[in-house]
Design an enzyme around this catalytic site. Structure first.
Site, PDB file in Angstrom:
ATOM      1  N   ASP A   1       0.829  -1.197   0.000  1.00  0.00           N
ATOM      2  CA  ASP A   1       0.000   0.000   0.000  1.00  0.00           C
ATOM      3  C   ASP A   1       0.869   1.254   0.000  1.00  0.00           C
ATOM      4  O   ASP A   1       1.659   1.469   0.912  1.00  0.00           O
ATOM      5  CB  ASP A   1      -0.906   0.003   1.242  1.00  0.00           C
ATOM      6  CG  ASP A   1      -1.785   1.236   1.319  1.00  0.00           C
ATOM      7  OD1 ASP A   1      -2.964   1.137   0.935  1.00  0.00           O
ATOM      8  OD2 ASP A   1      -1.298   2.299   1.760  1.00  0.00           O
TER       9      ASP A   1
ATOM     10  N   HIS B   1      -7.779   9.671  -1.155  1.00  0.00           N
ATOM     11  CA  HIS B   1      -7.027   9.662   0.093  1.00  0.00           C
ATOM     12  C   HIS B   1      -7.798  10.306   1.261  1.00  0.00           C
ATOM     13  O   HIS B   1      -7.761   9.802   2.387  1.00  0.00           O
ATOM     14  CB  HIS B   1      -5.687  10.368  -0.103  1.00  0.00           C
ATOM     15  CG  HIS B   1      -4.607   9.858   0.784  1.00  0.00           C
ATOM     16  ND1 HIS B   1      -3.298   9.750   0.400  1.00  0.00           N
ATOM     17  CD2 HIS B   1      -4.641   9.411   2.058  1.00  0.00           C
ATOM     18  CE1 HIS B   1      -2.571   9.270   1.393  1.00  0.00           C
ATOM     19  NE2 HIS B   1      -3.372   9.056   2.417  1.00  0.00           N
TER      20      HIS B   1
ATOM     21  N   TYR C   1       3.056   9.961  -0.363  1.00  0.00           N
ATOM     22  CA  TYR C   1       4.175   9.330   0.350  1.00  0.00           C
ATOM     23  C   TYR C   1       5.511   9.610  -0.343  1.00  0.00           C
ATOM     24  O   TYR C   1       6.567   9.455   0.269  1.00  0.00           O
ATOM     25  CB  TYR C   1       3.986   7.817   0.448  1.00  0.00           C
ATOM     26  CG  TYR C   1       2.761   7.353   1.196  1.00  0.00           C
ATOM     27  CD1 TYR C   1       1.955   8.238   1.915  1.00  0.00           C
ATOM     28  CD2 TYR C   1       2.397   6.014   1.184  1.00  0.00           C
ATOM     29  CE1 TYR C   1       0.826   7.804   2.581  1.00  0.00           C
ATOM     30  CE2 TYR C   1       1.269   5.560   1.858  1.00  0.00           C
ATOM     31  CZ  TYR C   1       0.485   6.460   2.543  1.00  0.00           C
ATOM     32  OH  TYR C   1      -0.634   6.011   3.191  1.00  0.00           O
TER      33      TYR C   1
ATOM     34  N   LYS D   1      -3.082   5.981  -4.111  1.00  0.00           N
ATOM     35  CA  LYS D   1      -4.173   6.896  -3.766  1.00  0.00           C
ATOM     36  C   LYS D   1      -4.000   8.244  -4.471  1.00  0.00           C
ATOM     37  O   LYS D   1      -2.871   8.692  -4.704  1.00  0.00           O
ATOM     38  CB  LYS D   1      -4.192   7.128  -2.248  1.00  0.00           C
ATOM     39  CG  LYS D   1      -4.129   5.841  -1.432  1.00  0.00           C
ATOM     40  CD  LYS D   1      -4.010   6.122   0.044  1.00  0.00           C
ATOM     41  CE  LYS D   1      -3.708   4.853   0.836  1.00  0.00           C
ATOM     42  NZ  LYS D   1      -2.268   4.477   0.777  1.00  0.00           N
TER      43      LYS D   1
END
Length: 277
Positions: free
Chosen positions: A50, A113, A55, A80
């Protein structure tokens, strides 16, 4: 519910796609560490990874996938759409950018998200097209409360396959879990270990001792027995292995009840009703 018995056991999502019950999260994992942790996890039997645009490590996840040498169709990759990319056209562009960074033709799950304030319905329309175009096998949301889900279902016939939310013994969200189960939406836990804070809880430590397991393993097992998919984060190979060593024991009903009763409705992340954009 049939409890998962191995790291490769899956739950069937509402569109028929099989999703592993257990996976690796990579929030805040940067540089070579993300590549190494993804490769280690896959080599130790993990099949679900994931990530997310925000990120900043989709490229590293892609490299880790390729380094592991496991056929793509055996893996379940989630990413996401970030807040600034919400809206119909921006989301269609965002998935292409994520796929390019990952080096993949498709993801298995694409998520909104955060709900934000007023764009998530248009964003959801884009996710529907993304799924129709084969760029995502399943689509879902993150951090949606019941009122967000109700609004989405009022405006769309496509029920999210997954709702990934903050979920741990201090934030059990029983009403949301029940709602999602009723609607056929699979709940998934982020921050299942409460960034490590929950591991010092005496009740969990006592239960862990009784089973010969670590507090982390008890909490992750609690997730699964509540029917919640979970994706703990770790960069250490030994921890990646130990986190997944949760399929050879079962918590008793009274132990599940004790852990459920630790709930304080306390978050370590933002409240979705307050993160507006």
């Amino acid at each position: 519910m049939n409890l998962p018995r191995s790291l490769t056991d899956t739950v069937t999502l509402n569109n028929g796609v099989e999703m592993p019950w257990f996976g690796l999260g990579v929030w805040k994992v940067k540089g070579n560490a993300v590549e190494e942790s993804v490769t280690a996890a896959i080599r130790h039997g993990y099949r679900s990874i994931d990530t997310a645009k925000i990120y900043g490590n989709e490229e590293g996840v892609g490299r880790g996938i390729r380094d592991a040498g496991v056929p793509r169709e055996e893996l379940f990759i989630t990413t996401k759409v970030w807040n600034e990319d919400q809206g119909y056209d921006k989301t269609l562009n965002a998935i292409d950018e994520s796929l390019a960074r990952l080096g993949l033709d498709y993801v298995d799950l694409y998520l909104i998200h955060w709900p934000g304030k007023d764009k998530y319905v248009d964003t959801w329309r884009a996710l529907e097209k993304i799924q129709q175009d084969g760029k995502a096998r399943a689509i879902g949301v993150c951090n949606f409360k019941i009122h967000h889900l109700e609004e989405l279902l009022r405006r769309s016939d496509t029920v999210p396959a997954v709702n990934q939310v903050e979920y741990h013994p201090r934030l059990t969200q029983p009403d949301l879990l029940a709602y999602c189960q009723d609607k056929g939406i699979q709940l998934e836990a982020w921050s299942p270990l409460m960034q490590g804070e929950i591991l010092d809880e005496p009740i969990i430590k006592k239960i862990a001792e009784q089973h010969g397991k670590s507090p982390a393993q008890v909490v992750l097992r609690w997730d699964l027995q509540n029917g919640v998919v979970t994706i703990p984060k770790s960069v250490k190979e030994s921890r990646i292995q130990s986190n997944a060593d949760i399929f050879d024991f079962e918590l008793f009903p009274d132990e599940m009840k004790q852990i459920n009763e630790l709930n304080q409705d306390r978050r370590v992340g933002p409240d979705p009703d307050e993160l507006l954009f």
